[in-house]
Scaffold this motif. Structure first.
Motif, mmCIF file in Angstrom:
data_model
loop_
_atom_site.group_PDB
_atom_site.id
_atom_site.type_symbol
_atom_site.label_atom_id
_atom_site.label_comp_id
_atom_site.label_asym_id
_atom_site.label_seq_id
_atom_site.Cartn_x
_atom_site.Cartn_y
_atom_site.Cartn_z
ATOM 1 N N ILE A 124 0.864 -1.177 0.000
ATOM 2 C CA ILE A 124 0.000 0.000 0.000
ATOM 3 C C ILE A 124 0.900 1.227 0.000
ATOM 4 C CG2 ILE A 124 -1.733 1.326 1.263
ATOM 5 C CD1 ILE A 124 -2.832 -1.245 2.388
ATOM 6 N N ALA A 125 0.635 2.156 -0.912
ATOM 7 C CA ALA A 125 1.396 3.401 -0.949
ATOM 8 C C ALA A 125 0.828 4.343 0.105
ATOM 9 C CB ALA A 125 1.314 4.039 -2.328
ATOM 10 N N CYS A 126 1.700 4.817 0.990
ATOM 11 C CA CYS A 126 1.310 5.710 2.070
ATOM 12 C C CYS A 126 2.009 7.051 1.868
ATOM 13 C CB CYS A 126 1.672 5.101 3.426
ATOM 14 S SG CYS A 126 0.895 3.502 3.744
ATOM 15 N N SER A 127 1.263 8.032 1.355
ATOM 16 C CA SER A 127 1.830 9.341 0.996
ATOM 17 C C SER A 127 3.064 9.183 0.120
ATOM 18 C CB SER A 127 2.133 10.173 2.241
ATOM 19 O OG SER A 127 0.916 10.656 2.793
ATOM 20 N N ASP B 156 3.652 13.454 -2.476
ATOM 21 C CA ASP B 156 2.951 12.784 -1.374
ATOM 22 C C ASP B 156 1.993 11.714 -1.887
ATOM 23 O OD1 ASP B 156 4.229 13.926 0.749
ATOM 24 O OD2 ASP B 156 2.646 15.327 1.283
ATOM 25 N N GLY B 157 2.422 11.002 -2.925
ATOM 26 C CA GLY B 157 1.629 9.911 -3.462
ATOM 27 C C GLY B 157 0.573 10.308 -4.464
ATOM 28 N N HIS C 73 -11.500 18.803 -6.371
ATOM 29 C CA HIS C 73 -11.683 17.397 -6.024
ATOM 30 C C HIS C 73 -10.411 16.833 -5.390
ATOM 31 C CE1 HIS C 73 -12.919 13.200 -6.244
ATOM 32 N NE2 HIS C 73 -11.749 12.938 -6.816
ATOM 33 N N THR C 74 -9.263 17.121 -5.990
ATOM 34 C CA THR C 74 -7.988 16.623 -5.456
ATOM 35 C C THR C 74 -7.724 17.188 -4.071
ATOM 36 O OG1 THR C 74 -7.093 16.406 -7.692
ATOM 37 C CG2 THR C 74 -5.508 16.452 -5.892
ATOM 38 N N ALA C 75 -8.011 18.475 -3.889
ATOM 39 C CA ALA C 75 -7.800 19.102 -2.579
ATOM 40 C C ALA C 75 -8.683 18.469 -1.514
ATOM 41 C CB ALA C 75 -8.087 20.599 -2.673
ATOM 42 N N LYS C 76 -9.876 18.009 -1.920
ATOM 43 C CA LYS C 76 -10.828 17.443 -0.969
ATOM 44 C C LYS C 76 -10.493 16.020 -0.566
ATOM 45 C CE LYS C 76 -15.783 16.502 -0.415
ATOM 46 N NZ LYS C 76 -17.123 16.587 -1.062
ATOM 47 N N VAL C 77 -10.032 15.198 -1.513
ATOM 48 C CA VAL C 77 -9.855 13.766 -1.242
ATOM 49 C C VAL C 77 -8.415 13.377 -0.934
ATOM 50 C CG1 VAL C 77 -11.851 13.206 -2.675
ATOM 51 C CG2 VAL C 77 -9.565 13.149 -3.697
ATOM 52 N N THR C 78 -7.494 14.336 -0.905
ATOM 53 C CA THR C 78 -6.102 14.070 -0.568
ATOM 54 C C THR C 78 -5.626 15.089 0.463
ATOM 55 O OG1 THR C 78 -5.076 15.522 -2.215
ATOM 56 C CG2 THR C 78 -5.744 13.332 -2.967
ATOM 57 N N THR C 79 -4.388 14.936 0.890
ATOM 58 C CA THR C 79 -3.810 15.893 1.841
ATOM 59 C C THR C 79 -3.359 17.184 1.167
ATOM 60 O OG1 THR C 79 -1.609 14.898 1.602
ATOM 61 C CG2 THR C 79 -3.016 14.054 3.381
ATOM 62 N N LEU D 201 8.673 13.472 -2.880
ATOM 63 C CA LEU D 201 8.675 13.586 -4.336
ATOM 64 C C LEU D 201 9.168 12.294 -4.973
ATOM 65 C CD1 LEU D 201 10.318 17.123 -4.841
ATOM 66 C CD2 LEU D 201 7.877 16.568 -4.694
ATOM 67 N N GLU D 202 8.485 11.861 -6.021
ATOM 68 C CA GLU D 202 8.969 10.763 -6.856
ATOM 69 C C GLU D 202 8.936 11.218 -8.307
ATOM 70 O OE1 GLU D 202 7.735 6.400 -8.603
ATOM 71 O OE2 GLU D 202 7.035 6.901 -6.583
ATOM 72 N N ILE D 203 10.088 11.228 -8.949
ATOM 73 C CA ILE D 203 10.138 11.619 -10.350
ATOM 74 C C ILE D 203 9.513 10.532 -11.217
ATOM 75 C CG2 ILE D 203 12.164 13.098 -10.064
ATOM 76 C CD1 ILE D 203 13.886 10.807 -11.087
#
Length: 205
Positions: free
Chosen positions: A40-43, A144-145, A170-176, A188-190
């Motif tokens: 499971i990806a966590c952030s 952050d994922g 929508h992204t602001a609401k359902v993510t951090t 960060l992941e490139i």
């Protein structure tokens, strides 16, 4: 393998250890659908489920976070009370809604500024110098994922770069992402293709 499309928010309810952390994460998943050993990806960090419990909609899973992981991700991210972006691993046949994400954090960025543009949020993030060459305008990046598109980029004199993102409501609401503030640190992941390009260039000297 992941896509950077966050499916739920989780909260760390227990955390023990400093360099090596054992954490329990509360999540609105069905525990019957979580396998021990699953990823499971966590952030943005790919972690392995070592225990689970609860009921559908009110479950928890436990993970072990190595010293290597804590040293390469946002400091303090693995403390009790922290909210995490969660994404179970991609299954064969699932829709690839974002981009290919490995869950291996390449570095830590810093939120430089946040402004409102219409109904959306414009976020400027500073990336370290070793990642700057591999962040491109209109390219993909995982923050952050969250799979996001780079709107534009400004190279800095010290070799770092500032890149701009547009966060829709929508992204602001359902993510951090809706909780980001100026000065906050983010994982960060490139893009995976840029990762291989980085390796090839390093071998060329």
């Amino acid at each position: 393998m992941f896509t950077g499309i966050v499916t739920a928010l989780g909260t760390i309810t227990q955390a023990t250890g400093t360099q090596h952390v054992h954490a329990r994460i509360a999540a609105p998943f069905d525990p019957e659908g979580i396998a021990i050993g699953a990823s499971i990806a966590c952030s943005g960090v790919c972690l392995t489920v070592v225990d689970k419990g609860g009921v559908a909609g009110d479950s928890w899973f436990a993970v072990d976070i190595s010293g290597e992981t804590t040293s390469r991700t946002v400091a303090g991210r693995w403390a009790e009370g922290t909210t995490l972006n969660l994404e179970p691993a991609l299954k064969l046949g699932d829709e690839l809604g974002g981009h290919i994400v490995t869950g291996h954090v390449d570095g830590v960025g810093r939120v430089v500024s946040i402004s409102t543009v219409g109904d959306s949020i414009r976020v400027i993030i500073a990336a370290p110098a070793d990642l700057a060459p591999y962040i491109a305008e209109k390219g993909s990046i995982t923050v952050d994922g969250i799979s996001l598109t780079v709107n534009d980029i400004a190279d800095q004199a010290d070799g770092t770069c500032h890149f701009a993102l547009n966060i829709i409501p929508h992204t602001a609401k359902v993510t951090t992402a809706g909780e980001w503030a100026e000065g906050a640190s983010v994982n960060l992941e490139i893009d995976v293709l840029a990762r291989y390009l980085k390796r090839m260039q390093a071998l060329k000297g």
